[in-house]
Design a protein around this motif. Structure first.
Motif, PDB file in Angstrom:
ATOM      1  N   VAL A 181      -1.565  -1.079  -0.065  1.00 34.29           N
ATOM      2  CA  VAL A 181      -1.034  -1.962   1.143  1.00 34.29           C
ATOM      3  C   VAL A 181      -0.595  -0.812   2.234  1.00 34.29           C
ATOM      4  CG1 VAL A 181       0.932  -3.224   2.077  1.00 34.29           C
ATOM      5  CG2 VAL A 181       0.154  -3.829  -0.145  1.00 34.29           C
ATOM      6  N   LEU A 182      -1.170  -1.160   3.436  1.00 34.27           N
ATOM      7  CA  LEU A 182      -0.984  -0.413   4.632  1.00 34.27           C
ATOM      8  C   LEU A 182       0.320  -1.113   5.073  1.00 34.27           C
ATOM      9  CD1 LEU A 182      -4.603  -0.149   5.976  1.00 34.27           C
ATOM     10  CD2 LEU A 182      -3.225   1.657   5.308  1.00 34.27           C
ATOM     11  N   GLU A 183       1.293  -0.704   5.216  1.00 36.07           N
ATOM     12  CA  GLU A 183       2.646  -0.836   5.995  1.00 36.07           C
ATOM     13  C   GLU A 183       2.506  -0.254   7.369  1.00 36.07           C
ATOM     14  OE1 GLU A 183       6.027   0.183   3.610  1.00 36.07           O
ATOM     15  OE2 GLU A 183       5.199  -0.582   1.738  1.00 36.07           O
ATOM     16  N   LYS A 184       3.513  -1.146   7.891  1.00 44.26           N
ATOM     17  CA  LYS A 184       3.434  -0.882   9.388  1.00 44.26           C
ATOM     18  C   LYS A 184       3.443   0.549  10.033  1.00 44.26           C
ATOM     19  CE  LYS A 184       5.730  -2.550  13.622  1.00 44.26           C
ATOM     20  NZ  LYS A 184       7.136  -3.398  14.157  1.00 44.26           N
ATOM     21  N   ASP A 185       3.994   1.507   9.328  1.00 48.36           N
ATOM     22  CA  ASP A 185       3.794   2.902   9.883  1.00 48.36           C
ATOM     23  C   ASP A 185       2.651   3.119   9.604  1.00 48.36           C
ATOM     24  OD1 ASP A 185       6.686   3.067  10.591  1.00 48.36           O
ATOM     25  OD2 ASP A 185       7.298   4.027   8.989  1.00 48.36           O
ATOM     26  N   ASP A 186       1.816   3.122   8.459  1.00 46.25           N
ATOM     27  CA  ASP A 186       0.469   3.489   8.248  1.00 46.25           C
ATOM     28  C   ASP A 186      -0.303   2.957   9.386  1.00 46.25           C
ATOM     29  OD1 ASP A 186       1.195   4.689   5.704  1.00 46.25           O
ATOM     30  OD2 ASP A 186       1.136   2.668   4.754  1.00 46.25           O
ATOM     31  N   LEU A 187      -0.211   1.483   9.532  1.00 50.36           N
ATOM     32  CA  LEU A 187      -0.965   0.907  10.723  1.00 50.36           C
ATOM     33  C   LEU A 187      -0.905   1.483  12.034  1.00 50.36           C
ATOM     34  CD1 LEU A 187      -0.391  -3.048   9.297  1.00 50.36           C
ATOM     35  CD2 LEU A 187      -2.742  -1.429   9.351  1.00 50.36           C
ATOM     36  N   MET A 188       0.238   1.885  12.384  1.00 51.57           N
ATOM     37  CA  MET A 188       0.647   2.146  13.453  1.00 51.57           C
ATOM     38  C   MET A 188      -0.134   4.044  13.960  1.00 51.57           C
ATOM     39  SD  MET A 188       4.660   1.335  14.505  1.00 51.57           S
ATOM     40  CE  MET A 188       4.581   2.175  15.926  1.00 51.57           C
TER      41      MET A 188
END
Length: 390
Positions: A181-188
């Protein structure tokens, strides 16, 4: 008079059949097989959802809908995306109902890709991604992710894969086959790279309702990303509606209308009864989704813990319903492991290499099976590993 040796296009001739189907076909001819290979929920579609489809037939709703789908369904999808992921899409021209997420992926790639354009694909990744890029005339550039990073793509890995021919990146979170799962920090971090290189994004979010440890975040919800992102989702996984073949696309109006042109020529519209069923699913089906998610979370803990205990090292997947254990300690390749496990212990898994070269040394196991079946599968896997450990 001379005849051509083949009338089939070269691009289709080069396509390899799905590696997943090979093992389903093998298992289908055997008795007593426990299948951990099926990529679908073991729940039946909610009765109220099925009843809505039946009622629509009884009331005579058997004709075409608008190309983009029933407006009432598109309105509910818009409400769902807004309340669930803080994304607003205009149901009149920014949402298209498709025949599953698979068709959504196909027309999205055909709408974006010109001949020779490069599309970055994360590996291990779903088996259709690379072939669909190639059928659209593009070049799939695969990026291998690592188990030590939870199989998540990093900004540095993405940056290294970009060339002057890169047009888009295809992301899938939660991921099939790894469950990462790509969490918000990863996606940013990824979004910063994507914006800097002005790339389009195809975001496959079909498992969004099955994220266990953190709320799902759509990359389209980040600043500067909505206008470049095609969000692909559907009812198959989260609502246990695989056989209904119903997905949808949310995209900025310019992109959505380009997609609609392909959709209306290729498919006309999605199944009418399935669309009425989906309205009911969004109206009254969320309690069933929550219960299914709770059950999968429980099974995940049992199955992943068991894999690690018997010596098949496995990271904890954050979503979907797949475990992706390493089988390297056996000295077998992914295909050898899967074939011999099926023949010797009658347990069906999918070899990791069918999800790209980055999947070699792993197998995909679905824990969307009953606890009884999972417990028996673990016993058989334990015996197999003991017999084949180096």
């Amino acid at each position: 008079m001379t005849t051509k040796t083949s009338y089939v296009s070269k691009s289709v001739e080069k396509l390899k059949p799905s590696g997943i189907r090979k093992f389903f076909d093998l298992a289908a001819g055997m008795e007593g097989v426990i299948s951990l290979g099926v990529g679908e929920p073991d729940f039946v579609t909610s009765w109220t959802v099925r009843e809505a489809a039946i009622l629509s037939l009884e009331q005579g709703y058997t004709s075409y809908t608008a190309n983009a789908g029933l407006f009432d369904l598109r309105k509910r999808i818009a409400d769902y995306m807004n309340s669930r992921y803080q994304l607003f899409y205009d149901p009149s021209d920014e949402i298209i109902v498709t025949v599953g997420a698979s068709q959504a992926l196909d027309i999205s790639l055909r709408a974006l890709v010109d001949q020779g354009d490069e599309v970055i694909i994360v590996e291990p990744g779903f088996v259709s991604y690379v072939p669909l890029v190639e059928l659209a005339g593009g070049v799939a550039v695969t990026v291998k992710t690592r188990p030590e990073n939870g199989f998540n793509l990093t900004a540095e890995e993405l940056e290294a894969a970009i060339t002057d021919k890169t047009k888009a990146i295809l992301l899938c979170s939660p991921n099939n086959p790894t469950g990462s799962v790509l969490e918000k920090d990863d996606l940013m971090e990824l979004a910063d790279v994507i914006k800097r290189h002005d790339l389009a994004v195809l975001s496959d979010e079909i498992y969004s309702e099955l994220a266990y440890d953190a709320d799902h975040v759509s990359i389209a919800s980040l600043e500067g990303m909505r206008e470049r992102t095609i969000v692909i989702n559907g009812f198959s996984k989260g609502f246990a509606m695989t056989g209904w073949r119903l997905g949808y696309i949310c995209a900025p109006v310019e992109i959505a209308q380009a997609l609609l042109k392909i959709h209306q020529y290729a498919m006309m519209c999605a199944s009418t009864p399935a669309q009425f069923a989906a309205i009911e699913a969004l109206d009254k089906g969320m309690e069933d989704v929550t219960e299914m998610k709770r059950s999968y979370r429980h099974r995940r803990h049992y199955f992943v813990d068991s894999l690690n205990e018997i010596g098949l090292e496995c990271h904890t997947p954050g979503g979907a319903f797949y475990a992706f254990p390493s089988i390297r300690k056996t000295g077998l390749s992914s295909e050898e492991f899967a074939e011999r496990l099926l023949l010797e212990e009658k347990v069906a898994v999918v070899p990791g290499n069918v999800f790209g070269k980055g999947g070699e040394g792993f197998v995909r196991c679905s824990y969307a099976s009953s606890m009884e079946q999972l417990q028996e599968a673990v016993k058989r896997l334990k015996r197999f590993v003991e017999n084949h450990s180096n």
